[in-house]
Design an enzyme around this catalytic site. Structure first.
Site, PDB file in Angstrom:
ATOM      1  N   HIS A 182       4.795   0.201   0.711  1.00  0.00           N
ATOM      2  CA  HIS A 182       5.219  -0.591   1.856  1.00  0.00           C
ATOM      3  C   HIS A 182       4.214  -1.683   2.171  1.00  0.00           C
ATOM      4  CE1 HIS A 182       2.519   2.481   3.471  1.00  0.00           C
ATOM      5  NE2 HIS A 182       2.287   1.674   4.499  1.00  0.00           N
ATOM      6  N   HIS A 236       0.216   5.731   0.866  1.00  0.00           N
ATOM      7  CA  HIS A 236      -0.688   6.735   1.422  1.00  0.00           C
ATOM      8  C   HIS A 236      -0.469   8.082   0.739  1.00  0.00           C
ATOM      9  CE1 HIS A 236      -1.406   3.648   4.305  1.00  0.00           C
ATOM     10  NE2 HIS A 236      -0.232   3.769   4.881  1.00  0.00           N
ATOM     11  N   ARG A 247      -4.026   0.552  -2.519  1.00  0.00           N
ATOM     12  CA  ARG A 247      -3.400  -0.769  -2.461  1.00  0.00           C
ATOM     13  C   ARG A 247      -2.744  -1.142  -3.784  1.00  0.00           C
ATOM     14  NH1 ARG A 247      -8.015  -0.689   0.501  1.00  0.00           N
ATOM     15  NH2 ARG A 247      -7.745  -1.203   2.710  1.00  0.00           N
ATOM     16  N   GLU A 258       3.448   7.420   8.587  1.00  0.00           N
ATOM     17  CA  GLU A 258       3.397   6.500   9.722  1.00  0.00           C
ATOM     18  C   GLU A 258       4.783   5.988  10.103  1.00  0.00           C
ATOM     19  OE1 GLU A 258       0.624   3.800   7.862  1.00  0.00           O
ATOM     20  OE2 GLU A 258       2.170   2.268   7.629  1.00  0.00           O
ATOM     21  N   GLN A 318       0.813  -1.213   0.000  1.00  0.00           N
ATOM     22  CA  GLN A 318       0.000   0.000   0.000  1.00  0.00           C
ATOM     23  C   GLN A 318       0.842   1.257   0.000  1.00  0.00           C
ATOM     24  OE1 GLN A 318      -1.577   0.454   4.451  1.00  0.00           O
ATOM     25  NE2 GLN A 318      -1.793  -1.653   3.709  1.00  0.00           N
TER      26      GLN A 318
END
Length: 396
Positions: free
Chosen positions: A252, A91, A271, A126, A89
């Site tokens: 990642h 972001h 994804r 993240e 995925q």
């Protein structure tokens, strides 16, 4: 206010049936337990154990704290347990998230629709820190020169030859973008099967770890084109207390292990394989950063004695790992609302607004008016708070 915080593990299929239970010292439930969310995100708000039976988002609302207030949680803290690979995925950036959410709102796509890409208008950088002895991940696209050497170890099957051809552009980022587009196009099935077979037959001392990992991924997702996408990515094995930072655009996937994950308060995911869920190839290619590079490790910076700081230099969050021995006191100055999550021992968290005795897997919430925490007892905890960078005003 300082109060205990709890939540129910989310039972995603990739979750471990043992890791969270072992951390908490209880009998496994028999179901996969993937994530425990400690935050006010509406997808799974945590529950305050302050006698009110309120969720954390309800507490903020009752306190009159607007969703765009600096006193609101700009992050989401999770305990993540991977028993099998998560989806590959990426972001979006803040700008991409706002544009994407507005576009899908205008198109009338429900927020919970399976084909919706943007659940909210926030970005989702993240950090994940290993809590288990090892934590296995894929993070970023490997430098292409090394990937070409890896492909040499796979032989000359037609699918492998085709992948070499697609990766033949002189510009590495363009070559990798072309490879992702081809692999996820729906037309690469026969080549994907040939590449996976070549991986299973390959031997290489240099790439033994990567080949073994790809074999395990292929076992979990037979025939999935994401297996070959994973072949292009950096394989990382974190030791306990080591971290990876994933900013916007970085491809990642987490493969196995238990970790503490801290992210901006968002649920936006595009994804790129290893999933039965919706894959929007065009949107993925619009936001993914295909520039190859080394794994995006985030070294801890030593703070006060017993404190390691994971600070990616963003406004949304900073994560502290605090270790305290019996008889010691750690005093932490807070910046806005904070959440402490214990991972070992029996740390005790004290503030003017309360005292919470923690056990592994237990958490506590410190409201924005708390300025300092004292940590005693013997144990280890992770402390999430807003980053040192000043927060920007909300858009609009």
């Amino acid at each position: 206010m300082l109060a205990p915080l709890t939540n129910t593990p989310r039972d995603y299929a990739w979750g471990s049936s043992t890791l969270i239970a072992e951390l908490e010292g209880r009998v496994p439930s028999g179901r996969p337990e993937a994530e425990v969310w400690f935050g006010d995100h509406p997808g799974s708000p945590a529950l305050l154990q302050d006698g009110s039976s309120r969720t954390l988002d309800a507490w903020f609302a009752a306190e009159g704290v607007a969703t765009d207030s600096p006193e609101r949680l700009p992050y989401l803290l999770k305990l993540l347990a991977a028993g099998s690979p998560l989806s590959i995925q990426v972001h979006p950036s803040q700008e991409q998230a706002r544009a994407g959410a507005a576009r899908e709102d205008a198109a009338g796509i429900a927020v919970d629709a399976p084909h919706r890409n943007y659940r909210d208008d926030n970005h989702k950088p993240e950090v994940i820190v290993a809590v288990s002895d090892t934590f296995e991940a894929l993070a970023g696209l490997r430098p292409l020169a090394r990937t070409r050497v890896l492909l040499d170890a796979l032989g000359d099957a037609p699918g492998v030859a085709r992948l070499r051809e697609v990766l033949g552009a002189t510009d590495d980022a363009a070559a990798l973008r072309d490879a992702l587009a081809w692999l996820l196009s729906g037309t690469a099935g026969p080549a994907v099967a040939e590449i996976i077979a070549a991986v299973r037959a390959a031997t290489s001392e240099t790439f033994a770890t990567e080949i073994a990992a790809i074999g395990r991924i292929a076992d979990a997702y037979p025939g999935d084109p994401g297996v070959v996408v994973a072949l292009l990515m950096n394989h990382v094995t974190l030791r306990r207390g080591e971290a990876v930072y994933v900013p916007a655009g970085v491809l990642h996937a987490y493969l196995s292990g238990l970790g503490v994950e801290l992210m901006a308060a968002s649920d936006n995911v595009l994804r790129g394989g290893l999933t039965p869920k919706h894959i929007d190839v065009d949107e993925l290619l619009a936001i993914v950063d295909t520039r190859p590079g080394e794994p995006p490790l985030l070294p801890a910076v030593a703070g006060e004695p017993g404190v390691d700081v994971f600070a990616p230099g963003i406004e949304d969050f900073e994560l502290l790992r605090v270790v305290v021995a019996e008889g010691e006191v750690r005093r932490i100055r807070l910046r806005g609302p904070a959440i402490a999550l214990a991972t070992a021992g029996a740390p005790v968290v004290t503030a003017p607004g309360g005292r919470v005795e923690l056990v592994p897997g237990g958490a506590a919430f410190a409201s924005p008016d708390e300025r300092t925490l004292e940590i005693t007892g013997a144990g280890e905890l992770y402390l999430a708070m807003p980053g040192r960078v000043p927060r920007r005003p909300a858009a609009g």
